[in-house]
Scaffold this active site. Structure first.
Site, mmCIF file in Angstrom:
data_model
loop_
_atom_site.group_PDB
_atom_site.id
_atom_site.type_symbol
_atom_site.label_atom_id
_atom_site.label_comp_id
_atom_site.label_asym_id
_atom_site.label_seq_id
_atom_site.Cartn_x
_atom_site.Cartn_y
_atom_site.Cartn_z
ATOM 1 N N THR A 1 -1.580 6.530 0.596
ATOM 2 C CA THR A 1 -2.066 7.830 0.132
ATOM 3 C C THR A 1 -2.945 8.405 1.250
ATOM 4 N N ASN B 1 -30.710 8.331 -1.421
ATOM 5 C CA ASN B 1 -29.768 9.023 -0.528
ATOM 6 C C ASN B 1 -30.484 9.727 0.610
ATOM 7 N N LYS C 1 -11.856 2.259 -13.652
ATOM 8 C CA LYS C 1 -12.077 0.887 -13.154
ATOM 9 C C LYS C 1 -12.501 -0.027 -14.314
ATOM 10 N N TYR D 1 -13.703 8.033 -12.457
ATOM 11 C CA TYR D 1 -13.433 6.873 -11.579
ATOM 12 C C TYR D 1 -13.915 5.587 -12.236
ATOM 13 N N ASN E 1 -20.102 -0.020 -0.522
ATOM 14 C CA ASN E 1 -19.820 -0.572 0.809
ATOM 15 C C ASN E 1 -19.929 0.519 1.868
ATOM 16 N N ILE F 1 1.880 0.572 -6.559
ATOM 17 C CA ILE F 1 1.614 -0.535 -7.497
ATOM 18 C C ILE F 1 2.134 -0.229 -8.903
ATOM 19 N N THR G 1 -16.001 -2.557 -9.203
ATOM 20 C CA THR G 1 -17.207 -1.874 -8.746
ATOM 21 C C THR G 1 -18.358 -2.058 -9.727
ATOM 22 N N ASP G 2 -19.583 -1.914 -9.216
ATOM 23 C CA ASP G 2 -20.756 -1.953 -10.120
ATOM 24 C C ASP G 2 -20.849 -0.680 -10.967
ATOM 25 N N GLU G 3 -20.047 0.361 -10.609
ATOM 26 C CA GLU G 3 -20.167 1.640 -11.327
ATOM 27 C C GLU G 3 -19.697 1.526 -12.782
ATOM 28 N N PRO H 1 -21.485 16.506 -11.145
ATOM 29 C CA PRO H 1 -21.566 16.380 -12.605
ATOM 30 C C PRO H 1 -21.621 14.903 -13.005
ATOM 31 N N GLY H 2 -22.529 14.561 -13.922
ATOM 32 C CA GLY H 2 -22.637 13.172 -14.395
ATOM 33 C C GLY H 2 -23.127 12.207 -13.326
ATOM 34 N N ASP I 1 0.846 -1.191 0.000
ATOM 35 C CA ASP I 1 0.000 0.000 0.000
ATOM 36 C C ASP I 1 0.886 1.247 0.000
ATOM 37 N N SER J 1 -10.398 5.850 -5.215
ATOM 38 C CA SER J 1 -11.746 5.280 -5.122
ATOM 39 C C SER J 1 -12.885 6.295 -5.028
HETATM 40 P P1 NAD Z 1 -9.862 3.287 -0.271
HETATM 41 O O1 NAD Z 1 -9.739 4.557 -1.019
HETATM 42 O O2 NAD Z 1 -10.391 3.303 1.124
HETATM 43 O O3 NAD Z 1 -8.430 2.555 -0.199
HETATM 44 C C1 NAD Z 1 -7.573 2.499 -1.305
HETATM 45 C C2 NAD Z 1 -6.196 2.055 -0.794
HETATM 46 O O4 NAD Z 1 -5.324 1.964 -1.934
HETATM 47 C C3 NAD Z 1 -5.559 3.038 0.177
HETATM 48 O O5 NAD Z 1 -5.020 2.348 1.286
HETATM 49 C C4 NAD Z 1 -4.445 3.701 -0.631
HETATM 50 O O6 NAD Z 1 -3.328 4.097 0.158
HETATM 51 C C5 NAD Z 1 -4.081 2.590 -1.600
HETATM 52 N N1 NAD Z 1 -3.476 3.101 -2.838
HETATM 53 C C6 NAD Z 1 -3.927 4.119 -3.629
HETATM 54 N N2 NAD Z 1 -3.083 4.315 -4.664
HETATM 55 C C7 NAD Z 1 -2.091 3.378 -4.530
HETATM 56 C C8 NAD Z 1 -0.931 3.059 -5.300
HETATM 57 N N3 NAD Z 1 -0.631 3.740 -6.409
HETATM 58 N N4 NAD Z 1 -0.156 2.032 -4.882
HETATM 59 C C9 NAD Z 1 -0.444 1.333 -3.763
HETATM 60 N N5 NAD Z 1 -1.517 1.610 -2.988
HETATM 61 C C10 NAD Z 1 -2.327 2.616 -3.372
HETATM 62 O O7 NAD Z 1 -10.724 2.323 -1.203
HETATM 63 P P2 NAD Z 1 -11.843 1.244 -0.822
HETATM 64 O O8 NAD Z 1 -13.135 1.930 -0.688
HETATM 65 O O9 NAD Z 1 -11.339 0.388 0.265
HETATM 66 O O10 NAD Z 1 -11.892 0.414 -2.192
HETATM 67 C C11 NAD Z 1 -10.972 -0.655 -2.398
HETATM 68 C C12 NAD Z 1 -11.227 -1.261 -3.770
HETATM 69 O O11 NAD Z 1 -12.569 -1.724 -3.850
HETATM 70 C C13 NAD Z 1 -11.056 -0.267 -4.919
HETATM 71 O O12 NAD Z 1 -10.429 -0.940 -5.985
HETATM 72 C C14 NAD Z 1 -12.475 0.135 -5.279
HETATM 73 O O13 NAD Z 1 -12.573 0.481 -6.639
HETATM 74 C C15 NAD Z 1 -13.228 -1.148 -4.971
HETATM 75 N N6 NAD Z 1 -14.636 -0.969 -4.579
HETATM 76 C C16 NAD Z 1 -14.974 -0.089 -3.597
HETATM 77 C C17 NAD Z 1 -16.318 0.043 -3.220
HETATM 78 C C18 NAD Z 1 -16.724 0.977 -2.117
HETATM 79 O O14 NAD Z 1 -17.932 1.194 -1.920
HETATM 80 N N7 NAD Z 1 -15.810 1.538 -1.343
HETATM 81 C C19 NAD Z 1 -17.312 -0.716 -3.869
HETATM 82 C C20 NAD Z 1 -16.905 -1.618 -4.874
HETATM 83 C C21 NAD Z 1 -15.574 -1.743 -5.216
HETATM 84 P P1 TYD Z 2 -20.307 8.256 -2.418
HETATM 85 O O1 TYD Z 2 -20.213 7.794 -1.003
HETATM 86 O O2 TYD Z 2 -19.328 9.271 -2.910
HETATM 87 O O3 TYD Z 2 -20.265 6.924 -3.324
HETATM 88 P P2 TYD Z 2 -20.499 6.752 -4.930
HETATM 89 O O4 TYD Z 2 -20.427 8.059 -5.585
HETATM 90 O O5 TYD Z 2 -19.354 5.863 -5.302
HETATM 91 O O6 TYD Z 2 -21.830 6.077 -5.057
HETATM 92 O O7 TYD Z 2 -21.747 8.835 -2.677
HETATM 93 C C1 TYD Z 2 -22.920 8.070 -2.442
HETATM 94 C C2 TYD Z 2 -24.108 8.900 -2.901
HETATM 95 O O8 TYD Z 2 -24.230 10.047 -2.048
HETATM 96 C C3 TYD Z 2 -23.960 9.440 -4.312
HETATM 97 O O9 TYD Z 2 -25.232 9.417 -4.956
HETATM 98 C C4 TYD Z 2 -23.503 10.880 -4.106
HETATM 99 C C5 TYD Z 2 -24.169 11.276 -2.799
HETATM 100 N N1 TYD Z 2 -23.409 12.249 -1.982
HETATM 101 C C6 TYD Z 2 -24.042 13.429 -1.535
HETATM 102 O O10 TYD Z 2 -25.222 13.666 -1.808
HETATM 103 N N2 TYD Z 2 -23.316 14.314 -0.791
HETATM 104 C C7 TYD Z 2 -22.008 14.096 -0.458
HETATM 105 O O11 TYD Z 2 -21.375 14.952 0.208
HETATM 106 C C8 TYD Z 2 -21.380 12.872 -0.909
HETATM 107 C C9 TYD Z 2 -19.946 12.575 -0.579
HETATM 108 C C10 TYD Z 2 -22.130 11.977 -1.660
#
Ligand code: NAD
Ligand code: TYD
Length: 366
Positions: free
Chosen positions: A41, A270, A175, A171, A201, A65, A138-140, A303-304, A38, A90
């Site tokens: 960041t 939301n 992905k 983003y 999550n 990485i 991700t599902d996105e 946006p978007g 890791d 992320s």
């Molecule tokens: P996060 O942002 O909490 O953690 C990302 C981690 O990656 C951090 O520890 C950061 O230091 C590390 N990192 C970033 N750039 C790096 C680099 N260049 N080299 C090495 N390490 C680096 O993210 P998260 O929410 O835990 O998500 C983890 C994974 O799961 C991601 O790939 C994300 O796309 C995927 N994912 C997240 C969600 C969600 O809701 N959070 C849902 C589906 C999939």
């Molecule tokens: P987020 O947690 O950023 O996840 P994702 O964009 O990956 O789904 O946002 C979840 C939802 O909440 C999304 O529809 C955007 C909205 N949102 C707000 O309305 N206000 C905020 O300050 C944030 C961070 C998100």
């Protein structure tokens, strides 16, 4: 000779999902050595893993990485058998401000890991036998779905493993691109790969740039809650430990070339999530019911902004028997209580760099 049954490289293990996954694997599988790579960041935090840092089957490596020499060295030194790749940028809002960083880490970083895995495993007598590159996505990547109803499920359509990729944000575009590279390494070089696409999550250790922890923190501190647009966008929420249990199951199922969607059929608008957060925080803190509703502040839309995400995870439930174990109500109660009990962690991650970002995001967003 290694005394470990398997050596698993987990990338991004100091982040939100990664730290839950690393803890789960280190504790549940003492015969596996877990190497956590890791870059630390703003989103990575070693205090997420304090409780396991002394475990004999855990190794932390600070590094990027994208660094080919470092990653190849890790493959050789630790004789890596499998990669579970989570490291990524992320957050959608950050990707709007700075798409290049997302392309670098999510696309080039994934390609570098694939290349190092291929080169290292390709040089072994056994080749790819017993190896696995598991990519967490991700599902996105599927884009978004229409809202056609007033109650959950908010539409008739769901994302399945067959849904075409239509990413909208930088983003999700990054992905999607990384998913394509992973499949290309399977189809072109025969590398054993698995991809999973999971819904939103939530849970402990999530960075408070994301909706749920940001709003819990703001409610506690009686700061405005910036709701994008009208708060009608729908997300499909999954408690992080349910995601980790799915990853464990899929990792051990070893279905090379397979994709699984992960989600718990938990759609919420939301604004409904936000009302639940307000009432939960207020109840636990002993504040009057509805007292903090006044913090809700509708601001300009993202946006978007994707309208609705909804995952069909019936392939995973049908083939591998996975079930979501934590209901949204239980998960929110656990999450709110965790954040209320971890104010020092919150202070740590919301200081410095993060606050500069927070000011850029929300100043002038009316
Ligand atoms: P996060 O942002 O909490 O953690 C990302 C981690 O990656 C951090 O520890 C950061 O230091 C590390 N990192 C970033 N750039 C790096 C680099 N260049 N080299 C090495 N390490 C680096 O993210 P998260 O929410 O835990 O998500 C983890 C994974 O799961 C991601 O790939 C994300 O796309 C995927 N994912 C997240 C969600 C969600 O809701 N959070 C849902 C589906 C999939
Ligand atoms: P987020 O947690 O950023 O996840 P994702 O964009 O990956 O789904 O946002 C979840 C939802 O909440 C999304 O529809 C955007 C909205 N949102 C707000 O309305 N206000 C905020 O300050 C944030 C961070 C998100």
């Amino acid at each position: 000779m290694d005394s470990f049954e398997k050596n698993i490289l987990i990338t991004g293990g100091a982040g939100f999902i990664g730290s839950h996954l690393v803890r789960h694997f280190v504790r549940k599988y003492p015969s596996y050595r877990i190497i956590n790579l890791d870059a630390l960041t703003y989103a990575g935090n070693l205090s997420n893993l304090r409780d396991i840092e002394e475990c004999p089957n855990y190794v932390f490596v600070k590094g990027d990485i994208c660094d080919g020499e470092l990653v190849s060295g890790l493959f050789r030194t630790y004789r890596i058998d499998a990669v579970i790749h989570l490291a990524a940028e992320s957050h959608v809002d950050r990707s709007v401000l700075d798409p290049f960083t997302f392309a670098r880490t999510n696309v080039m970083g994934t390609l570098n890991l694939l290349h190092c895995a291929r080169t290292c495993w390709g040089s072994l007598k056994e080749g790819f036998d017993g190896k696995l590159f598991y990519h967490i996505s991700t599902d996105e990547v599927y884009g978004d779905l229409p809202i056609t109803r007033d109650t959950a499920p908010y539409g008739e359509s769901f994302f399945t493993e067959e849904t075409a990729y239509r990413p909208h944000s930088p983003y999700s575009a990054s992905k999607a691109s990384s998913d394509h590279f992973v499949r290309a390494f399977h189809d072109t070089y025969g590398m054993p790969v698995t991809i999973t696409n999971c819904s939103n999550n939530y849970g402990p250790f999530q960075h408070p740039e994301k909706l749920i922890p940001l709003f819990i923190n703001n409610i506690v501190n009686r700061r405005p809650l910036p709701v994008y647009g009208r708060g009608e966008n729908v997300r499909d929420w999954l408690y992080v430990e349910d995601h980790v249990r799915a990853i464990d199951l899929i990792f051990h199922a070893r279905r090379s070339g397979a994709t699984f969607n992960i989600g718990g059929f938990n759609e919420r608008r939301n604004i409904d999530v936000i009302r639940t957060l307000i009432s939960t925080v207020d109840r636990i803190l002993g504040r009057a019911e509805g007292e903090d509703e006044c913090l809700v502040t509708f601001v300009g839309d993202r946006p978007g902004h994707d309208l609705r995400y909804a995952i069909d995870s019936s392939l995973l439930t049908g083939e591998l028997g996975w079930k979501c174990q934590v209901s949204f109500e239980q998960g929110i109660e656990k999450t709110v209580r965790w954040y209320l009990g971890h104010t020092r962690w919150l202070e740590e991650v919301t200081s410095g760099e993060y606050m500069k970002y927070y000011d850029t995001m929300y100043s002038g967003r009316k």
